[in-house]
Design an enzyme around this catalytic site. Structure first.
Site, PDB file in Angstrom:
ATOM      1  N   GLY A  26       0.816  37.461 -14.816  1.00 56.05           N
ATOM      2  CA  GLY A  26      -0.149  36.468 -15.382  1.00 56.05           C
ATOM      3  C   GLY A  26      -0.666  36.969 -16.587  1.00 56.05           C
ATOM      4  O   GLY A  26       0.171  37.085 -17.520  1.00 56.05           O
ATOM      5  N   HIS A 108      -7.402  48.092 -14.280  1.00 54.93           N
ATOM      6  CA  HIS A 108      -8.809  47.804 -14.135  1.00 54.93           C
ATOM      7  C   HIS A 108      -9.087  48.828 -12.811  1.00 54.93           C
ATOM      8  O   HIS A 108      -8.271  48.930 -11.894  1.00 54.93           O
ATOM      9  CB  HIS A 108      -9.065  46.592 -13.532  1.00 54.93           C
ATOM     10  CG  HIS A 108     -10.607  46.432 -13.472  1.00 54.93           C
ATOM     11  ND1 HIS A 108     -11.558  47.042 -14.288  1.00 54.93           N
ATOM     12  CD2 HIS A 108     -11.329  45.567 -12.503  1.00 54.93           C
ATOM     13  CE1 HIS A 108     -12.858  46.653 -13.821  1.00 54.93           C
ATOM     14  NE2 HIS A 108     -12.611  45.920 -12.665  1.00 54.93           N
ATOM     15  N   GLU A 195     -18.316  42.259 -19.190  1.00 59.15           N
ATOM     16  CA  GLU A 195     -17.822  41.094 -18.775  1.00 59.15           C
ATOM     17  C   GLU A 195     -18.914  40.251 -18.244  1.00 59.15           C
ATOM     18  O   GLU A 195     -19.032  38.920 -18.382  1.00 59.15           O
ATOM     19  CB  GLU A 195     -16.462  40.892 -17.864  1.00 59.15           C
ATOM     20  CG  GLU A 195     -16.575  41.160 -16.676  1.00 59.15           C
ATOM     21  CD  GLU A 195     -15.314  41.797 -16.009  1.00 59.15           C
ATOM     22  OE1 GLU A 195     -14.180  42.110 -16.693  1.00 59.15           O
ATOM     23  OE2 GLU A 195     -15.267  41.804 -14.575  1.00 59.15           O
ATOM     24  N   GLU A 227     -22.719  24.111 -33.691  1.00 63.60           N
ATOM     25  CA  GLU A 227     -23.760  25.185 -34.053  1.00 63.60           C
ATOM     26  C   GLU A 227     -23.595  26.069 -33.018  1.00 63.60           C
ATOM     27  O   GLU A 227     -23.764  27.440 -33.399  1.00 63.60           O
ATOM     28  CB  GLU A 227     -25.122  24.386 -33.703  1.00 63.60           C
ATOM     29  CG  GLU A 227     -26.307  25.341 -34.284  1.00 63.60           C
ATOM     30  CD  GLU A 227     -26.114  25.985 -36.103  1.00 63.60           C
ATOM     31  OE1 GLU A 227     -25.740  25.115 -36.761  1.00 63.60           O
ATOM     32  OE2 GLU A 227     -26.173  27.102 -36.150  1.00 63.60           O
TER      33      GLU A 227
HETATM   34  N1  LIG Z   1      -7.239  39.218 -17.623  1.00 66.47           N
HETATM   35  C1  LIG Z   1      -7.317  40.190 -18.503  1.00 66.47           C
HETATM   36  O1  LIG Z   1      -7.195  40.054 -19.613  1.00 66.47           O
HETATM   37  C2  LIG Z   1      -7.504  41.455 -18.174  1.00 66.47           C
HETATM   38  C3  LIG Z   1      -7.340  41.850 -16.663  1.00 66.47           C
HETATM   39  N2  LIG Z   1      -7.390  43.184 -16.487  1.00 66.47           N
HETATM   40  C4  LIG Z   1      -6.939  43.635 -15.252  1.00 66.47           C
HETATM   41  O2  LIG Z   1      -5.634  43.397 -14.957  1.00 66.47           O
HETATM   42  C5  LIG Z   1      -5.357  42.921 -13.796  1.00 66.47           C
HETATM   43  C6  LIG Z   1      -4.403  41.723 -13.620  1.00 66.47           C
HETATM   44  O3  LIG Z   1      -5.364  40.543 -14.142  1.00 66.47           O
HETATM   45  P1  LIG Z   1      -4.916  39.329 -14.542  1.00 66.47           P
HETATM   46  O4  LIG Z   1      -3.936  39.723 -15.576  1.00 66.47           O
HETATM   47  O5  LIG Z   1      -6.310  38.545 -14.930  1.00 66.47           O
HETATM   48  O6  LIG Z   1      -4.492  38.650 -13.355  1.00 66.47           O
HETATM   49  P2  LIG Z   1      -3.808  37.047 -13.165  1.00 66.47           P
HETATM   50  O7  LIG Z   1      -4.713  36.414 -12.428  1.00 66.47           O
HETATM   51  O8  LIG Z   1      -3.649  36.546 -14.717  1.00 66.47           O
HETATM   52  O9  LIG Z   1      -2.511  37.281 -12.344  1.00 66.47           O
HETATM   53  C7  LIG Z   1      -1.933  36.425 -11.648  1.00 66.47           C
HETATM   54  C8  LIG Z   1      -0.559  37.189 -11.243  1.00 66.47           C
HETATM   55  O10 LIG Z   1      -0.614  37.671 -10.287  1.00 66.47           O
HETATM   56  C9  LIG Z   1       0.324  36.893  -9.281  1.00 66.47           C
HETATM   57  N3  LIG Z   1      -0.339  37.151  -7.907  1.00 66.47           N
HETATM   58  C10 LIG Z   1      -1.152  36.573  -7.214  1.00 66.47           C
HETATM   59  N4  LIG Z   1      -1.354  36.726  -5.985  1.00 66.47           N
HETATM   60  C11 LIG Z   1      -0.344  37.855  -5.772  1.00 66.47           C
HETATM   61  C12 LIG Z   1       0.203  38.290  -4.589  1.00 66.47           C
HETATM   62  N5  LIG Z   1      -0.257  38.154  -3.478  1.00 66.47           N
HETATM   63  N6  LIG Z   1       1.402  39.053  -4.701  1.00 66.47           N
HETATM   64  C13 LIG Z   1       2.277  39.423  -6.177  1.00 66.47           C
HETATM   65  N7  LIG Z   1       1.455  38.476  -7.040  1.00 66.47           N
HETATM   66  C14 LIG Z   1       0.561  37.849  -7.028  1.00 66.47           C
HETATM   67  C15 LIG Z   1       0.284  35.456  -9.632  1.00 66.47           C
HETATM   68  O11 LIG Z   1       1.276  34.953  -9.238  1.00 66.47           O
HETATM   69  P3  LIG Z   1       1.137  32.986  -9.014  1.00 66.47           P
HETATM   70  O12 LIG Z   1       1.494  32.751 -10.411  1.00 66.47           O
HETATM   71  O13 LIG Z   1       2.381  32.817  -7.999  1.00 66.47           O
HETATM   72  O14 LIG Z   1      -0.233  32.849  -8.850  1.00 66.47           O
HETATM   73  C16 LIG Z   1       0.359  35.792 -11.166  1.00 66.47           C
HETATM   74  O15 LIG Z   1       1.669  35.975 -11.604  1.00 66.47           O
HETATM   75  C17 LIG Z   1      -6.721  42.965 -12.982  1.00 66.47           C
HETATM   76  O16 LIG Z   1      -6.755  44.354 -12.119  1.00 66.47           O
HETATM   77  C18 LIG Z   1      -7.449  42.809 -13.875  1.00 66.47           C
HETATM   78  O17 LIG Z   1      -9.071  43.368 -13.592  1.00 66.47           O
HETATM   79  C19 LIG Z   1      -7.768  44.236 -17.232  1.00 66.47           C
HETATM   80  C20 LIG Z   1      -8.110  43.833 -18.636  1.00 66.47           C
HETATM   81  C21 LIG Z   1      -8.259  42.583 -19.041  1.00 66.47           C
HETATM   82  C1  LIG Z   2     -10.484  40.542 -20.648  1.00 65.96           C
HETATM   83  C2  LIG Z   2     -11.378  41.857 -19.981  1.00 65.96           C
HETATM   84  O1  LIG Z   2     -11.333  42.753 -20.682  1.00 65.96           O
HETATM   85  C3  LIG Z   2     -11.966  41.659 -18.831  1.00 65.96           C
HETATM   86  C4  LIG Z   2     -13.188  40.466 -19.381  1.00 65.96           C
HETATM   87  O2  LIG Z   2     -12.626  42.697 -18.382  1.00 65.96           O
HETATM   88  C5  LIG Z   2     -11.081  41.036 -17.541  1.00 65.96           C
HETATM   89  O3  LIG Z   2     -10.500  39.915 -17.698  1.00 65.96           O
HETATM   90  O4  LIG Z   2     -11.504  41.428 -16.513  1.00 65.96           O
HETATM   91 MG   LIG Z   3     -12.464  44.054 -19.527  1.00 66.34          MG
HETATM   92 MG   LIG Z   4     -12.480  42.902 -16.342  1.00 65.62          MG
END
Ligand SMILES: NC(=O)C1=CN([C@@H]2O[C@H](COP(=O)(O)OP(=O)(O)OC[C@H]3O[C@@H](n4cnc5c(N)ncnc54)[C@H](OP(=O)(O)O)[C@@H]3O)[C@@H](O)[C@H]2O)C=CC1
Ligand SMILES: CC(=O)[C@](C)(O)C(=O)O
Ligand SMILES: [Mg+2]
Ligand SMILES: [Mg+2]
Length: 333
Positions: A26, A108, A195, A227
């Site tokens: 993701g 995280h 966040e 704005e």
């Molecule tokens: N979002 C961000 O920018 C940030 C996130 N984090 C941390 O990074 C980690 C990932 O977050 P984030 O990138 O937002 O996650 P996402 O929600 O973007 O991740 C989704 C991914 O995980 C897959 N997935 C969902 N369920 C399962 C499962 N049961 N088994 C295997 N894969 C699965 C999804 O597959 P499918 O497409 O099939 O649903 C997809 O590929 C977390 O720990 C988050 O706290 C840290 C800093 C910033």
């Molecule tokens: C993007 C980021 O750093 C966050 C807000 O902590 C998260 O997506 O969990």
């Molecule tokens: Mg963060």
């Molecule tokens: Mg976070």
């Protein structure tokens, strides 16, 4: 002062010849996988059968395996699925195949800090937590830049865990911007706090409250949108580049006076609330609530997101952004 690590302070060596399994493709998953590979590290992707993101990972040229198989093939297992599904993935697809030759990595600290995942003592457990959204982690890397990150070691079984964490941080481009050593506790609590009160919850609350106040007083929604939302980025860009004082150099004296006097009133109101939210995080109350909300099928979460999706600001925003196509030139895949 915190110690900040840059490119010259880290070497990729601990990852050379190793395989990293990125679980999830993701926001963070695709960025880490692509950046690691571009840094010369062997990467495989772990996704369950029927995963929506599988096609994207394959199109990007990755070998995609079931999570359990990816774990068996890997030296380093990076959890980049949503935090809420990580404990189940760990139980079913990771724990049975763990031995002391494998390391666990997180972006995280939630599941380790709140003990939803408790790894055996003989594996290295580290964190590389980018301080920015995944898509920026990729875009910045492609531009030769980086998103800063935090690194932490939860368990150092090998004696080299921190070197692995720094190597990983370097491979995703984070040491270009700066990497700070922290603990799982500090990262988890500050990340949730940031966040909830500033970056996401705080900013969206300010935008909505400002927008609603103006339209309820009879002003045009388009004016209120520019704005309270559009211009926010322009102001934040200045703060990001030059600090608060730098931003104030660019705005009018009238704006500056309103900023420091009226802003002070908002500040007085908000700071005690921020303290309250921080305490809920520190006591584990937020974590407990979120875990229970997931077990209940996310009724509150879904309802609140839906309510905001229907907010008048989204409707007017969509129309106005269509007229500024350069704003969304990159697709959020
Ligand atoms: N979002 C961000 O920018 C940030 C996130 N984090 C941390 O990074 C980690 C990932 O977050 P984030 O990138 O937002 O996650 P996402 O929600 O973007 O991740 C989704 C991914 O995980 C897959 N997935 C969902 N369920 C399962 C499962 N049961 N088994 C295997 N894969 C699965 C999804 O597959 P499918 O497409 O099939 O649903 C997809 O590929 C977390 O720990 C988050 O706290 C840290 C800093 C910033
Ligand atoms: C993007 C980021 O750093 C966050 C807000 O902590 C998260 O997506 O969990
Ligand atoms: Mg963060
Ligand atoms: Mg976070």
């Amino acid at each position: 002062m915190a110690k900040v690590y840059y490119d010259q302070d880290a070497t990729l060596e601990p990852l050379i010849g190793k395989t990293v399994a990125v679980l999830g493709y993701g926001s963070q998953g695709h960025a880490h996988a692509l950046n690691l590979r571009d840094s010369g590290i062997r990467v495989i992707v772990g996704l369950p059968e029927g995963s929506k993101s599988k096609r994207k990972a394959i199109e990007d040229g990755f070998a995609v395996f079931q999570p359990a198989r990816a774990v068996q093939e890997a030296d380093i297992i990076m959890f980049l699925t949503p935090d809420t599904v990580q404990p189940q993935i760990y139980k079913e697809s990771v724990e049975p195949y763990l031995d002391s030759s494998k390391s666990l990595a997180f972006a995280h600290g939630f599941n380790i800090h709140f003990r939803q995942i408790v790894p055996p003592k003989d594996v290295d457990v580290f964190m590389v937590a980018p301080k920015g959204p995944g898509h920026l982690v990729r875009w910045m890397y492609e531009e030769g830049k980086g998103v800063p990150a935090l690194v932490a070691v939860h368990q150092d079984a090998s004696g080299f865990c921190k070197d692995k964490a720094l190597a990983y941080a370097k491979a995703i481009g984070a040491t270009r911007a700066g990497v700070i050593e922290t603990t799982f506790k500090e990262e988890t609590e500050t990340d949730l706090f940031g966040e909830q009160t500033v970056l996401c919850g705080g900013v969206t609350a300010l935008i909505k409250a400002g927008f609603e106040t103006l339209i309820e007083a009879g002003y045009q929604p388009e004016v209120a949108y520019f704005e309270c939302l559009h211009e926010l980025k322009l102001i934040v860009d200045l703060i990001y580049q030059y600090g608060i004082a730098g931003m104030r150099y660019s705005i009018s004296d009238t704006a500056k006076y309103g900023d420091v006097t009226r802003g002070e009133r908002i500040y007085q109101l908000v700071k005690p609330l921020m303290k309250e939210v921080l305490e809920e995080i520190q006591k584990g109350e937020f974590a407990k609530e979120w875990i229970l909300e997931n077990q209940a099928g996310r009724p509150v979460f879904n309802a609140l997101l839906e309510k905001d999706r229907k907010h008048a600001i989204e409707e007017v925003g969509e129309k106005l952004r269509e007229m500024m196509p350069w704003i969304t030139s990159k697709e959020l895949k």
